[in-house]
Every structure is written in C-alpha cells, then in structure tokens.
Design a protein around this motif. Structure first.
Motif, short mmCIF file in Angstrom:
data_model
loop_
_atom_site.label_atom_id
_atom_site.label_comp_id
_atom_site.label_asym_id
_atom_site.label_seq_id
_atom_site.Cartn_x
_atom_site.Cartn_y
_atom_site.Cartn_z
N LEU A 100 -5.02 5.83 8.45
CA LEU A 100 -3.60 6.00 8.79
C LEU A 100 -2.86 5.23 7.55
O LEU A 100 -1.55 6.00 7.21
CB LEU A 100 -3.13 4.72 9.70
CG LEU A 100 -4.06 4.86 11.07
CD1 LEU A 100 -3.20 3.66 12.04
CD2 LEU A 100 -3.31 6.10 11.94
N ILE A 137 6.18 -1.20 12.19
CA ILE A 137 4.79 -0.63 12.52
C ILE A 137 4.33 -0.27 10.95
O ILE A 137 2.93 -0.71 10.58
CB ILE A 137 4.91 0.61 13.31
CG1 ILE A 137 5.24 0.09 14.84
CG2 ILE A 137 3.36 1.39 13.43
CD1 ILE A 137 5.29 1.41 15.71
N ARG A 168 3.40 -3.53 9.13
CA ARG A 168 2.07 -3.94 9.84
C ARG A 168 0.82 -3.39 9.05
O ARG A 168 -0.15 -4.10 8.92
CB ARG A 168 2.10 -4.00 11.39
CG ARG A 168 3.27 -5.04 11.82
CD ARG A 168 2.64 -5.32 13.45
NE ARG A 168 2.76 -4.30 14.24
CZ ARG A 168 3.91 -3.65 15.13
NH1 ARG A 168 4.79 -4.83 15.15
NH2 ARG A 168 3.69 -2.72 15.89
N LEU A 169 0.88 -2.13 9.05
CA LEU A 169 0.08 -1.32 8.82
C LEU A 169 -0.44 -1.83 7.20
O LEU A 169 -1.88 -1.68 6.98
CB LEU A 169 0.26 0.23 8.95
CG LEU A 169 -0.81 1.08 8.19
CD1 LEU A 169 -2.22 1.15 9.01
CD2 LEU A 169 -0.31 2.80 8.07
N LEU A 185 -7.68 2.15 9.81
CA LEU A 185 -6.61 2.01 9.17
C LEU A 185 -6.39 2.69 7.81
O LEU A 185 -5.23 2.97 7.43
CB LEU A 185 -6.43 0.41 8.96
CG LEU A 185 -6.33 -0.20 10.35
CD1 LEU A 185 -6.35 -1.83 9.83
CD2 LEU A 185 -5.04 0.09 11.08
#
Lengths: 405, 225
Positions: free
Chosen positions: B110, B78, B81-82, B107
C-alpha cells in the motif's frame, strides 16, 4: 495485491460462490437457449415463407394487389426482366399470372388462386417442386391441362391424382370462362393457410384460357437476403411505375414477428441481467456484512476507501468473469449441436404447420449476442456490486473492530 | 512525539450522555513502552482509538509529530495511519486469504515500496518474531500466538512512528503472551518504535516502562518504572 485478495476472497465461501456462478451460468444458458430457439423458429417461418411462396421481392402493377384485376399486368415487362437478368444480385426470377377462380370437382367446391407458372423458372425461386407427393412438377401429363393442388384442397374437393377439376373465372375480355384441368400431383407446404387457397397450373395454359398477354407478378430471389432493401430501392428508382415490395411488405406479419422477436429478446436479456444483478447484490452484500470486522481492520491499518471499493468491485467482476464465459460456452456448445441436429417437435407437427413452421427447429443466435451478453454480464456485475461496495465504505473502523464478530 | 490536549469524548446512549473521556492530556515520547490500564469501560480503548485516528474526540487535539490528526480529512487520515501508526488487535485480525509473508508485506504494498525492499523487510521482521519457517502459512494454519506475532510484524512493517496494541495478549496463553511481550520489548529497543498498549494483563504492565491508569474516563495515575 488488491486484485489477488479479491480473487482469493471469492473462494472463502466456495459453496456460495459456486452457487452464484452456477446460477448465472444457468441464467445465461437458459436465456440464450430460449433466444436461439425463438430466433430459430422465427427464421424458419420466415425462410419457409420466402422459399415456398413469397421469395425476396415481388413486382406487380401498382393496382394489382389492391384490386386483383386480370388486366392489371406489369408494364415495361421486357425491360424489367432484362434489368433483373443482368443484375449480379439476382439469383433467379419467376414470372407468374394469377387468377382468382372458383374450383369444383365431383366431390366439392372451393375458391382458389390459380398460379400460372413456368416450372423451370419457378424452381429458381420457390421450393414447391420439393413439396410434391410424387415429384411430378408438370413433366408428365397427357392431353388435359395439368393442375397441382394442395393436400388440403385435394381433401376438400375429394380430388385425387388423375381426377378432373373444373375452374371458372373471368378472362381479360370480361367473359366468364370455364376450363378443365387434370390433377397430376399434390403438394403440401408448412403453411396450411397458403395451401388452402393456392393451386398451380402451367402459364401457357392459363394464359390461353384468360386470353392474357402480360404477366401479373415477378418473384425475385436474391443471392443474399441482406441485399433485399438495397436492391428494392434500386428497382424503385429505375421503375417508379411499378409496385415493388420486399418480403416484409408482402407478408408484414413475418416482419412483425421478426420485430416482436427482437423485443422478446430484449425482455429476456433484461430478465437475465436482473437475475444476475440480484444474485451478485445478495452475495456481495452478505460477503461485506460477514467481513465487517476485516474491512474495518483494512481501513484502520491504512487501506484507503478507493482500494476497499475496488476490492469489492473486483470480487463481483471475478464472479461474472467465471460464470459469464462458462454460461456462454455451455450455450455455444448446446446451440451449435442443436443447430446441426435440430430439435424434434414432431409431436406438435400439425399445430406448427398451421402457423408455417416445420416440426424440427434449428436454434440460431447471431454471434453479436454472445458479445453483447459478455459485455452486459460484466457491466451488470460492476453495477450490482456498487451498493455492497458503498455499504463497505460507510463502515466505521472503530465500531466494526469493537462490535463485529 | 504524541501530544494529547484536553481530549473529551462523549457518546449518546439513548437519552443518556456518556462521558467516555474527560479532559485527558498527556505526552508520549519516542521509544516509550507504555501501558494504559484500567477496568472495563474505563475508556482505554476509546483513548487508543482517538490516538490512532480511528475515532474522533468531541473536544481537544491529538498531535503526532506536529500533525493535529483531529483536523485531517478522512482520506488523509487513512494515509497518515498507513505511514505513521501500526495497529495490533486483540483478535489478531490478519487477512485470512493471505500467507504470513503476504500479510506482513501488505502495508508496504500500500506504501508502494519496491519488491526488494518489501522482501527484505518482511523476512527480517518474520525472523525477528521467530516465524521465518512459517512464511507460507495462512492464519488458519497457525496458532493464536503465531498469528499475533505475524500481527506484530505487520504493524512494524510500515516503519510507523508508534504502535497501538489493544489488549494484544488477551486471547493468548501465558507462554505465548510471555514470548510475544519479549519480542515486542526487543523490537521496541531495536527498531526504536514507541509501543502503547491497553491492557488488563499484569505481565504486560510489569514489562512497561510507563503505566497510565484510567478510571471513568480520567487519568488517575501516570507512573514510570
């Protein structure tokens, strides 16, 4: 941002969120309303009993309560009274002598406990003087010794004011004594069981008839009810040869009612929290299942599971944080309003009086219950959102993106 | 650089074993504008999902800049992917409660980028997709074409190594599609970001500089234009 999204998410279906918020609010309000009314009832019954006939503490000879013998008078009376008078915790005390007697009038007969009291001292401890029909607490009487009967006993004996009644009992020498009293007033408390078997006479009159030097009972009223057990223990250590009981020991049924009320409160809290939990589980589960695709997208683009989990928990916490204070505020306003005005139950007055309760109930809830419920609401919200949050974590991003709407 | 080696994906559909992808190997170089085409059920989306780490292959490996993503644990995947992959979905999939600006910024939040960097990049990307005057609008206040342009800006926000777009023009009218493709082509040049599409749309195919055709889970042609 996660917290912001969580807060905004709960308004995506505002009708559903408001339904849950109102349901939780009503649950808390309903629970606290029942708790406060029940506590108010219990407190009233307890206070009535304490202020009408029990008082906070009673001191007897160790045998008196068991055998009710006339010669079982309190030892070290002077020393004991001096100690009580010198204590700052004591608000008032009343010395009593008590005799089981047979009472008769022209209209009927009954058994009765004659309470020999000093009216001025008794006023410091009980409120019988406020419960009189004509307010004559032994101030006005003529030659014959006065007696105050209860309304129930007066009706039973058909003995109105100025009627003469005759009492017979055994004196301290074991002789049978018959004495005559004149009814000077009628009292009525909120406890019909008490009223049925108690009558009041002046202490000096009863002492003379009973040829008694001592006293049977000292009733003590404290400044603060919370000191009862501490002061009782203090007295027991100073006067170990006396029977010293708190109101809980004298009328255990009141103590049981108190304990039962606490149990009922816990059960009510559990019911409220269960209703809250199921409400939140249902709402959050629906919210998760409806947003499968969005949650799958969040996991796809890089929002880790911890944050997705946190977002769902925050949504539940927000629901609880909105409804909890609303419920507590509504409850606080209602309880404080009715605590002043009282809830009028006069339509059931006679039934309530038979169990020692007045017809106007003043709801009462301890402040700690507001804190306890606030904490419980938040904890329940967090715990009940765990299942929907775990469900969200189990979503497979590729599947949800492909299949969900 | 994306290196796919001997990818095989098998699904169990009841008692029947379905071979979605069969021994697919290919390399995608930085800066490519690649279209994966093929009929429905040919395995385009499955391949895209495996490249993006959303699905795991039954066999084979996917290396992105020397990292074999098929070996990464879920949480690391994950996180990978970020930082490395941008996604554009067929049905936009913006966060409905956030504005266009907040969606693009999300994003980077994050990624724990600072406010100034976030603001600068968000405004730059929204300007690049022609939505600088729509930054405070929520998805439901925008047209499908505008929402997809926000999705493109969001996909680029994290400065990924490449962007995977699953049929990005499928829900758009021809004018919006043309507009979106031009924007993506320009960003491909300006940001040097690799774009990989799965598509049926001939307009997308026409713009792509590499076309990989899949049928029955196999690559049947791989041409550059």
């Amino acid at each position: 941002m996660i917290i912001k999204i969580a807060f905004k998410n709960i308004w995506r279906n505002s009708l559903r969120s408001w339904t849950v918020i109102i349901a939780i609010t009503l649950g808390i309000f309903g629970g606290l309303a029942v708790i406060s009314t029940a506590t108010g009832l219990s407190k009233m019954r307890q206070n009535n009993a304490i202020e009408t006939y029990i008082s906070h503490l009673q001191i007897h000879d160790t045998n008196f309560l068991q055998f009710s013998r006339i010669n079982d008078t309190i030892p070290q009376k002077a020393e004991l009274i001096s100690y009580l008078n010198s204590s700052k915790l004591v608000n008032g005390l009343s010395k009593r002598i008590k005799t089981e007697s047979f009472i008769q009038s022209a209209g009927g007969t009954s058994g009765v406990i004659l309470n020999g009291i000093s009216p001025d001292n008794e006023k410091n401890v009980t409120r019988i003087y406020q419960k009189l029909n004509h307010g004559n607490y032994f101030q006005k009487h003529k030659r014959k010794p006065p007696i105050i009967l209860s309304q129930i006993l007066s009706t039973k004996l058909n003995a109105k004011i100025n009627t003469t009644v005759q009492c017979s009992f055994v004196n301290s020498y074991g002789e049978s004594v018959v004495c005559v009293f004149k009814v000077i007033d009628i009292f009525q408390t909120n406890n019909s069981l008490y009223d049925e078997v108690n009558a009041f006479v002046k202490m000096e009159d009863l002492k003379a008839y009973a040829k008694l030097k001592g006293i049977h009972e000292i009733a003590v009223k404290l400044e603060d009810e919370s000191n009862v057990e501490t002061f009782r223990n203090e007295l027991i250590s100073k006067f170990p040869n006396h029977q010293i009981d708190s109101w809980r020991g004298i009328a255990p049924e009141l103590g049981y009612a108190d304990k039962m009320m606490n149990l009922i409160l816990i059960i009510f809290l559990i019911i409220i929290m269960l209703a809250l939990a199921f409400g939140i589980i249902n709402t959050m589960l629906m919210a998760v299942l409806e947003r499968k695709k969005e949650l799958g997208m969040l996991l796809s683009i890089g929002m880790n599971k911890k944050k997705v989990f946190g977002m769902i928990i925050w949504e539940s916490v927000f629901l609880a944080l909105l409804s909890g204070p609303l419920g507590l505020l509504c409850s606080y306003i209602a309880i404080t309003t009715f605590a002043k005005k009282g809830i009028d139950l006069s339509f059931a007055a006679s039934g309530l009086r038979s169990v020692g309760i007045e017809s106007t109930i003043y709801p009462y809830v301890e402040n700690r219950f507001y804190y306890i419920i606030s904490i419980l609401v938040i904890l329940t919200a967090i715990l009940s959102s765990l299942y929907p949050a775990i469900k969200a974590l189990k979503l497979n991003p590729s599947e949800t993106l492909r299949t969900a709407n | 650089m994306i290196t796919i080696k001997n990818i095989r994906k098998t699904y169990q559909s009841g008692d029947i074993e379905v071979q979605a992808l069969q021994d697919i190997s290919l390399t995608i170089k930085p800066g490519e504008f690649t279209a994966i085409v093929g009929p429905s059920g040919s395995g385009k989306t499955t391949l895209l999902n495996i490249i993006g780490g959303l699905d795991s292959p039954t066999k084979g490996s996917v290396k992105i800049n020397e990292t074999d993503i098929t070996q990464l644990p879920e949480n690391e995947l994950i996180d990978f992917r970020l930082h490395h992959i941008g996604f554009i979905f067929q049905s936009y999939n913006l966060i409905p409660v956030l504005t266009a600006k907040e969606n693009v910024e999300f994003l980077m939040l994050l990624q724990k980028k600072n406010e100034q960097a976030r603001n600068e990049r968000t405004l730059k990307l929204l300007k690049a997709v022609g939505l600088e005057d729509q930054i405070h609008k929520r998805p439901n206040e925008m047209s499908g074409g505008q929402q997809q342009r926000v999705a493109v800006a969001r996909a680029l926000a994290s400065k990924p190594s490449f962007i995977l777009a699953d049929e990005p023009t499928a829900n758009l009218d021809s004018k919006s599609s043309e507009n979106l493709l031009n924007i993506m082509q320009r960003l491909n040049r300006e940001e040097k970001t690799t774009f990989i599409f799965s598509t049926h749309d001939q307009r997308v195919i026409d713009k792509a500089n590499r076309i990989i055709t899949i049928e029955d889970g196999k690559i049947i042609s791989d041409t550059s234009q």
